[in-house]
Write a protein that holds these residues in place. Structure first.
Motif, PDB file in Angstrom:
ATOM      1  N   ARG A  70      27.494  33.136 -83.336  1.00 47.74           N
ATOM      2  CA  ARG A  70      27.757  32.618 -81.996  1.00 47.74           C
ATOM      3  C   ARG A  70      29.092  31.891 -82.012  1.00 47.74           C
ATOM      4  O   ARG A  70      29.178  30.732 -82.376  1.00 47.74           O
ATOM      5  N   LYS A  73      29.334  28.597 -79.966  1.00 47.81           N
ATOM      6  CA  LYS A  73      28.837  27.380 -80.598  1.00 47.81           C
ATOM      7  C   LYS A  73      29.847  26.815 -81.589  1.00 47.81           C
ATOM      8  O   LYS A  73      29.959  25.601 -81.731  1.00 47.81           O
ATOM      9  N   TRP A  76      32.332  24.960 -79.441  1.00 43.78           N
ATOM     10  CA  TRP A  76      31.807  23.695 -78.943  1.00 43.78           C
ATOM     11  C   TRP A  76      31.681  22.660 -80.061  1.00 43.78           C
ATOM     12  O   TRP A  76      31.939  21.472 -79.842  1.00 43.78           O
ATOM     13  N   LEU A 107      23.446  20.761 -79.854  1.00 43.52           N
ATOM     14  CA  LEU A 107      24.098  22.071 -79.859  1.00 43.52           C
ATOM     15  C   LEU A 107      23.387  23.037 -80.805  1.00 43.52           C
ATOM     16  O   LEU A 107      23.258  24.226 -80.507  1.00 43.52           O
ATOM     17  N   LEU A 108      22.898  22.520 -81.918  1.00 41.83           N
ATOM     18  CA  LEU A 108      22.224  23.370 -82.906  1.00 41.83           C
ATOM     19  C   LEU A 108      20.762  23.643 -82.569  1.00 41.83           C
ATOM     20  O   LEU A 108      20.066  24.307 -83.324  1.00 41.83           O
TER      21      LEU A 108
END
Length: 150
Positions: A70, A73, A76, A107-108
């Motif tokens: 991703r 991600k 970010w 986020l994770l």
């Protein structure tokens, strides 16, 4: 499988190099702490965790390779870390680090708010203890909170 083995192997090598380089540091007289303390505090746990991960990866059954990651991600995560670093001068190390850890955990995919807040708080307390009490090094408090820590 090779890539999964290379990462912990690289961290094992990195921690061993840090340990050997730390032995070359000179002792400073009249100090309450040694310049060797912090590299040992980081490299010995890194060595233990990396060896554990290397053994775990070596023993794991072979799995089908994952397709693509991703990239959004990754972007970010980079943006969160960059924002935290850029605000050290204003908000200080402890506030920025706690916020960064909380945002990265969200986020994770971590959704347990108590775990997120507890991890951030424990990390801030640990770094405060190590730097302020053990190494006697003050971390940036930031202009917003500098009056509280004077």
């Amino acid at each position: 499988r090779l890539g999964a083995l290379l990462v912990p192997t690289a961290f094992v090598e990195l921690s061993v190099v840090f340990i050997f380089l730390t032995n070359g540091l000179e002792e400073m007289g009249g100090m309450d702490s040694s310049s060797k303390l912090m590299p040992y505090l980081w490299s010995l746990p890194l060595l233990a965790v990396s060896l554990f991960q290397l053994i775990r990866t070596w023993r794991a059954p072979r799995l089908k390779a994952v397709g693509h990651g991703r990239v959004d991600k990754v972007f970010w995560a980079f943006a969160i870390v960059a924002a935290a670093i850029s605000q050290f001068g204003t908000l200080g190390f402890f506030v920025c680090t706690a916020a960064m850890l909380a945002l990265l955990m969200l986020l994770l995919g971590e959704r347990r708010i108590l775990l997120i807040l507890g991890t951030a708080a424990c990390w801030v307390l640990f770094t405060w203890f190590v730097f302020n009490k053990v190494l006697l090094i003050g971390l940036p408090a930031g202009t917003l909170f500098s009056k509280l820590f004077v």
